[in-house]
Design a protein around this motif. Structure first.
Motif, PDB file in Angstrom:
ATOM      1  N   ARG A   1      36.500 118.778  28.592  1.00 30.59           N
ATOM      2  CA  ARG A   1      36.832 119.600  27.415  1.00 30.59           C
ATOM      3  C   ARG A   1      35.841 119.357  26.275  1.00 30.59           C
ATOM      4  N   LYS A   2      35.507 118.090  26.040  1.00 35.43           N
ATOM      5  CA  LYS A   2      34.545 117.768  24.979  1.00 35.43           C
ATOM      6  C   LYS A   2      33.169 118.359  25.292  1.00 35.43           C
ATOM      7  N   ASP A   3      32.785 118.339  26.550  1.00 36.15           N
ATOM      8  CA  ASP A   3      31.499 118.913  26.931  1.00 36.15           C
ATOM      9  C   ASP A   3      31.520 120.425  26.761  1.00 36.15           C
ATOM     10  N   GLN A   4      32.648 121.062  27.074  1.00 34.53           N
ATOM     11  CA  GLN A   4      32.775 122.504  26.847  1.00 34.53           C
ATOM     12  C   GLN A   4      32.647 122.822  25.360  1.00 34.53           C
ATOM     13  N   ASP A   5      33.300 122.029  24.513  1.00 35.63           N
ATOM     14  CA  ASP A   5      33.204 122.229  23.064  1.00 35.63           C
ATOM     15  C   ASP A   5      31.764 122.060  22.592  1.00 35.63           C
ATOM     16  N   ARG A   6      31.099 121.034  23.112  1.00 37.46           N
ATOM     17  CA  ARG A   6      29.709 120.776  22.730  1.00 37.46           C
ATOM     18  C   ARG A   6      28.822 121.945  23.141  1.00 37.46           C
ATOM     19  N   GLN A   7      29.039 122.466  24.330  1.00 37.34           N
ATOM     20  CA  GLN A   7      28.246 123.593  24.816  1.00 37.34           C
ATOM     21  C   GLN A   7      28.492 124.838  23.979  1.00 37.34           C
ATOM     22  N   GLN A   8      29.751 125.070  23.611  1.00 39.61           N
ATOM     23  CA  GLN A   8      30.072 126.229  22.776  1.00 39.61           C
ATOM     24  C   GLN A   8      29.396 126.105  21.410  1.00 39.61           C
ATOM     25  N   LEU A   9      29.443 124.913  20.818  1.00 35.61           N
ATOM     26  CA  LEU A   9      28.783 124.702  19.534  1.00 35.61           C
ATOM     27  C   LEU A   9      27.280 124.909  19.657  1.00 35.61           C
ATOM     28  N   ARG A  10      26.692 124.398  20.723  1.00 29.19           N
ATOM     29  CA  ARG A  10      25.256 124.566  20.955  1.00 29.19           C
ATOM     30  C   ARG A  10      24.901 126.050  21.047  1.00 29.19           C
ATOM     31  N   ASP A  11      25.702 126.801  21.798  1.00 28.01           N
ATOM     32  CA  ASP A  11      25.452 128.239  21.935  1.00 28.01           C
ATOM     33  C   ASP A  11      25.552 128.950  20.589  1.00 28.01           C
ATOM     34  N   LEU A  12      26.549 128.597  19.786  1.00 24.57           N
ATOM     35  CA  LEU A  12      26.697 129.205  18.462  1.00 24.57           C
ATOM     36  C   LEU A  12      25.509 128.869  17.562  1.00 24.57           C
ATOM     37  N   LEU A  13      25.071 127.613  17.617  1.00 23.91           N
ATOM     38  CA  LEU A  13      23.914 127.207  16.801  1.00 23.91           C
ATOM     39  C   LEU A  13      22.647 127.942  17.230  1.00 23.91           C
ATOM     40  N   LEU A  14      22.442 128.072  18.533  1.00 17.71           N
ATOM     41  CA  LEU A  14      21.263 128.794  19.015  1.00 17.71           C
ATOM     42  C   LEU A  14      21.316 130.268  18.643  1.00 17.71           C
ATOM     43  N   THR A  15      22.502 130.858  18.722  1.00 18.29           N
ATOM     44  CA  THR A  15      22.661 132.256  18.313  1.00 18.29           C
ATOM     45  C   THR A  15      22.354 132.407  16.828  1.00 18.29           C
ATOM     46  N   GLY A  16      22.871 131.499  16.035  1.00 19.37           N
ATOM     47  CA  GLY A  16      22.607 131.540  14.595  1.00 19.37           C
ATOM     48  C   GLY A  16      21.141 131.330  14.272  1.00 19.37           C
ATOM     49  N   ALA A  17      20.509 130.413  14.964  1.00 19.47           N
ATOM     50  CA  ALA A  17      19.091 130.143  14.714  1.00 19.47           C
ATOM     51  C   ALA A  17      18.218 131.332  15.101  1.00 19.47           C
ATOM     52  N   ALA A  18      18.650 132.102  16.092  1.00 19.57           N
ATOM     53  CA  ALA A  18      17.869 133.248  16.541  1.00 19.57           C
ATOM     54  C   ALA A  18      18.124 134.499  15.698  1.00 19.57           C
ATOM     55  N   SER A  19      19.150 134.472  14.873  1.00 18.19           N
ATOM     56  CA  SER A  19      19.475 135.658  14.072  1.00 18.19           C
ATOM     57  C   SER A  19      18.656 135.675  12.782  1.00 18.19           C
ATOM     58  N   ALA A  20      18.535 136.852  12.251  1.00 15.70           N
ATOM     59  CA  ALA A  20      17.804 137.009  10.984  1.00 15.70           C
ATOM     60  C   ALA A  20      18.667 136.490   9.841  1.00 15.70           C
ATOM     61  N   PRO A  21      18.041 135.863   8.843  1.00 21.37           N
ATOM     62  CA  PRO A  21      18.826 135.389   7.696  1.00 21.37           C
ATOM     63  C   PRO A  21      19.424 136.574   6.936  1.00 21.37           C
ATOM     64  N   SER A  22      20.657 136.393   6.463  1.00 24.77           N
ATOM     65  CA  SER A  22      21.303 137.490   5.758  1.00 24.77           C
ATOM     66  C   SER A  22      21.289 137.285   4.244  1.00 24.77           C
ATOM     67  N   VAL A  23      21.415 136.057   3.795  1.00 28.09           N
ATOM     68  CA  VAL A  23      21.349 135.754   2.356  1.00 28.09           C
ATOM     69  C   VAL A  23      20.612 134.433   2.183  1.00 28.09           C
ATOM     70  N   VAL A  24      20.080 134.268   1.010  1.00 32.52           N
ATOM     71  CA  VAL A  24      19.419 133.009   0.685  1.00 32.52           C
ATOM     72  C   VAL A  24      20.497 132.005   0.289  1.00 32.52           C
ATOM     73  N   ALA A  25      20.500 130.839   0.930  1.00 32.32           N
ATOM     74  CA  ALA A  25      21.485 129.802   0.620  1.00 32.32           C
ATOM     75  C   ALA A  25      20.917 128.881  -0.448  1.00 32.32           C
ATOM     76  N   ASP A  26      20.874 129.394  -1.678  1.00 35.14           N
ATOM     77  CA  ASP A  26      20.371 128.616  -2.802  1.00 35.14           C
ATOM     78  C   ASP A  26      21.536 128.110  -3.651  1.00 35.14           C
ATOM     79  N   ALA A  27      21.245 127.518  -4.781  1.00 35.86           N
ATOM     80  CA  ALA A  27      22.285 126.961  -5.652  1.00 35.86           C
ATOM     81  C   ALA A  27      23.273 128.037  -6.086  1.00 35.86           C
ATOM     82  N   GLN A  28      22.793 129.213  -6.391  1.00 36.51           N
ATOM     83  CA  GLN A  28      23.671 130.305  -6.812  1.00 36.51           C
ATOM     84  C   GLN A  28      24.649 130.687  -5.689  1.00 36.51           C
TER      85      GLN A  28
END
Length: 79
Positions: A37-64
């Motif tokens: 189960r922990k490995d499945q969770d880790r894999q799901q998180l990895r997939d989400l992170l890779l999807t996010g890293a491959a997507s175009a930025p939508s907003v600038v994450a600055d102080a504002q």
């Protein structure tokens, strides 16, 4: 529920047995299920992170951006 037999070196079997003996898990099967189960969770998180890293930025994450986020959180929690 399906059944699976696995072979472990003596050192790994001793470790699993120790986890069960210490009361962390009821059986060795319970321990292995938790690891899977922990490995499945880790894999799901990895997939989400890779999807996010491959997507175009939508907003600038600055102080504002973070100030606005904090404001929305405070308003939704009633503080």
């Amino acid at each position: 529920m399906g059944t699976m037999n696995i072979s472990l070196p003596d050192s790994l079997k001793a470790f699993v047995d120790q986890q069960v003996e210490q009361g962390r898990y009821g059986t060795s099967s319970e321990y292995v299920r938790e690891l899977i189960r922990k490995d499945q969770d880790r894999q799901q998180l990895r997939d989400l992170l890779l999807t996010g890293a491959a997507s175009a930025p939508s907003v600038v994450a600055d102080a504002q951006y973070f100030d606005g986020l904090r404001t929305r959180v405070r308003q939704s929690s009633g503080s």
